[in-house]
Design a protein around this motif. Structure first.
Motif, mmCIF file in Angstrom:
data_model
loop_
_atom_site.group_PDB
_atom_site.id
_atom_site.type_symbol
_atom_site.label_atom_id
_atom_site.label_comp_id
_atom_site.label_asym_id
_atom_site.label_seq_id
_atom_site.Cartn_x
_atom_site.Cartn_y
_atom_site.Cartn_z
ATOM 1 N N TYR A 36 0.743 -1.056 -0.051
ATOM 2 C CA TYR A 36 -0.125 0.126 0.087
ATOM 3 C C TYR A 36 0.803 1.212 -0.030
ATOM 4 C CZ TYR A 36 -3.628 -3.518 1.204
ATOM 5 O OH TYR A 36 -4.380 -4.516 1.240
ATOM 6 N N ASP A 37 2.208 1.089 -0.107
ATOM 7 C CA ASP A 37 3.166 2.182 -0.351
ATOM 8 C C ASP A 37 2.666 3.192 -1.480
ATOM 9 O OD1 ASP A 37 4.314 1.700 2.096
ATOM 10 O OD2 ASP A 37 6.033 0.526 1.331
ATOM 11 N N HIS A 38 3.165 4.350 -1.138
ATOM 12 C CA HIS A 38 2.777 5.272 -2.423
ATOM 13 C C HIS A 38 4.146 4.821 -3.594
ATOM 14 C CE1 HIS A 38 3.367 8.807 -5.167
ATOM 15 N NE2 HIS A 38 1.976 9.114 -4.639
ATOM 16 N N PRO A 39 3.529 4.889 -4.827
ATOM 17 C CA PRO A 39 4.413 4.343 -5.776
ATOM 18 C C PRO A 39 5.759 4.773 -5.931
ATOM 19 C CG PRO A 39 2.113 4.722 -6.719
ATOM 20 C CD PRO A 39 2.231 5.308 -5.308
ATOM 21 N N LEU A 40 5.968 6.391 -5.476
ATOM 22 C CA LEU A 40 7.187 6.763 -5.495
ATOM 23 C C LEU A 40 7.780 6.853 -4.199
ATOM 24 C CD1 LEU A 40 6.523 10.052 -7.370
ATOM 25 C CD2 LEU A 40 7.307 7.840 -8.134
ATOM 26 N N PHE A 41 7.427 5.995 -3.157
ATOM 27 C CA PHE A 41 7.867 5.909 -1.950
ATOM 28 C C PHE A 41 9.190 4.957 -1.905
ATOM 29 C CE2 PHE A 41 8.517 3.279 2.128
ATOM 30 C CZ PHE A 41 8.950 4.478 2.981
ATOM 31 N N ALA A 57 11.559 11.644 -7.168
ATOM 32 C CA ALA A 57 11.301 12.892 -7.407
ATOM 33 C C ALA A 57 9.650 12.983 -8.071
ATOM 34 C CB ALA A 57 12.125 13.608 -8.422
ATOM 35 N N PHE A 58 8.861 13.832 -7.311
ATOM 36 C CA PHE A 58 7.507 14.170 -7.881
ATOM 37 C C PHE A 58 7.498 15.202 -9.264
ATOM 38 C CE2 PHE A 58 6.390 12.556 -3.976
ATOM 39 C CZ PHE A 58 5.238 11.848 -4.010
ATOM 40 N N ALA A 59 6.706 14.864 -10.153
ATOM 41 C CA ALA A 59 6.847 15.847 -11.296
ATOM 42 C C ALA A 59 5.598 16.837 -11.242
ATOM 43 C CB ALA A 59 6.434 14.857 -12.565
ATOM 44 N N GLY A 60 4.742 16.495 -10.137
ATOM 45 C CA GLY A 60 3.666 17.510 -9.989
ATOM 46 C C GLY A 60 2.392 17.214 -10.852
ATOM 47 N N SER A 61 2.722 16.551 -11.767
ATOM 48 C CA SER A 61 1.420 16.204 -12.635
ATOM 49 C C SER A 61 0.648 14.638 -12.171
ATOM 50 C CB SER A 61 1.916 15.903 -14.184
ATOM 51 O OG SER A 61 2.842 14.769 -14.200
ATOM 52 N N ALA A 97 5.986 20.385 -5.755
ATOM 53 C CA ALA A 97 6.206 19.892 -7.249
ATOM 54 C C ALA A 97 5.205 20.459 -8.125
ATOM 55 C CB ALA A 97 6.506 18.621 -7.310
ATOM 56 N N ARG A 98 3.873 20.400 -7.564
ATOM 57 C CA ARG A 98 2.928 20.965 -8.432
ATOM 58 C C ARG A 98 3.106 22.358 -8.704
ATOM 59 N NH1 ARG A 98 -3.703 20.740 -6.920
ATOM 60 N NH2 ARG A 98 -2.633 22.102 -5.161
ATOM 61 N N LEU A 99 3.438 23.123 -7.487
ATOM 62 C CA LEU A 99 3.339 24.663 -7.562
ATOM 63 C C LEU A 99 4.516 24.990 -8.592
ATOM 64 C CD1 LEU A 99 2.631 27.357 -6.650
ATOM 65 C CD2 LEU A 99 4.073 27.177 -4.766
ATOM 66 N N ARG A 100 5.632 24.291 -8.321
ATOM 67 C CA ARG A 100 6.502 24.608 -9.185
ATOM 68 C C ARG A 100 6.478 24.374 -10.958
ATOM 69 N NH1 ARG A 100 9.729 22.355 -4.885
ATOM 70 N NH2 ARG A 100 11.378 23.711 -4.233
#
Length: 247
Positions: A36-41, A57-61, A97-100
């Motif tokens: 159940y971890d987040h995919p990027l964890f 790293a998150f892309a924000g998308s 990341a989304r804000l950037r």
């Protein structure tokens, strides 16, 4: 003919069924939370102020990180709390990341709009200051220049208000997810892009959306106060000079 019936439990001395001895309960194995971890964890480690969570790293998308509903059905309370902290950390990183990602093109578009406003404001102040050097016979011509400069400044301020509201909305969206303790300021994003926005007039989103009193906007408010002060000064001088038409 005698019949016998087998009893599941022996009778005690009173003739009642005796309780069977309780068998030891085997511990229930805990469900592995890894599925159940987040995919990027990537991992978590004890830190100075609690647990530190590490992600790719998150892309924000990506969609906003949310704990899978299935986890609530199979995990115990302690595991749910622990996994919830992981997803909270994920949301904070994702919001930044989304804000950037969203603010970068708006900041780039905003730079020339701010320059246009500062130029219009400088022109307004220059035209107003020129009254100190304008002869009596040229005041009306100078007043025409002043009203033109006022109109140009109002148009430039209005254009800035529109783009400032967009940036204020993006900043507010980030805080709504991460909270003020993990706020990513627009000035930081701009600096990362090589932009100096230290003097840009960007207010809280409420200043642009709360128009209950009919106010045009924070920068237009400032400009209106400046224009009114300048006009009152000119009217005062006209009265002192006995010019009833200008007063």
């Amino acid at each position: 003919m005698t019949r016998t019936i087998a009893l599941a439990h022996d009778l005690d001395h009173s003739g009642l069924h005796a309780e069977a001895p309780a068998s030891p309960t085997a511990p229930v194995p805990r469900v592995d939370t890894g599925r159940y971890d987040h995919p990027l964890f990537q991992r978590s480690e004890p830190g100075r102020y609690g647990v530190s969570y590490y992600f790719a790293a998150f892309a924000g998308s990506e969609p906003e990180p949310q704990m899978p509903p299935a986890a609530y059905k199979v995990l115990d309370r302690e595991q749910i709390v622990e996994l919830g902290r992981q997803y909270e950390a994920a949301r904070i990183l994702w919001s930044k990341a989304r804000l950037r990602r969203q603010a970068a093109p708006v900041l780039a578009k905003a730079a020339p709009v701010w320059d246009a406003w500062t130029a219009a404001k400088a022109r307004l102040e220059s035209v107003y200051s020129a009254f100190w050097e304008t002869g009596d016979g040229w005041w009306r011509a100078q007043l025409l220049k002043l009203t033109d400069a006022e109109n140009a400044a109002e148009a430039a301020a209005g254009a800035w208000e529109e783009i400032a509201q967009q940036l204020a909305r993006l900043a507010d969206d980030q805080v709504a997810v991460a909270g003020y303790d993990d706020e990513l300021r627009l000035t930081t994003v701009a600096t990362e892009l090589g932009l100096d926005v230290s003097d840009w007039h960007i207010d809280h989103i409420d200043a642009y959306t709360d128009r209950s009193w009919g106010r045009p906007g924070p920068l237009l408010d400032v400009l209106a106060a400046q224009i009114n002060a300048q006009r009152e000064r000119l009217i005062e001088v006209a009265r002192l000079a006995g010019d009833r038409e200008l007063a």
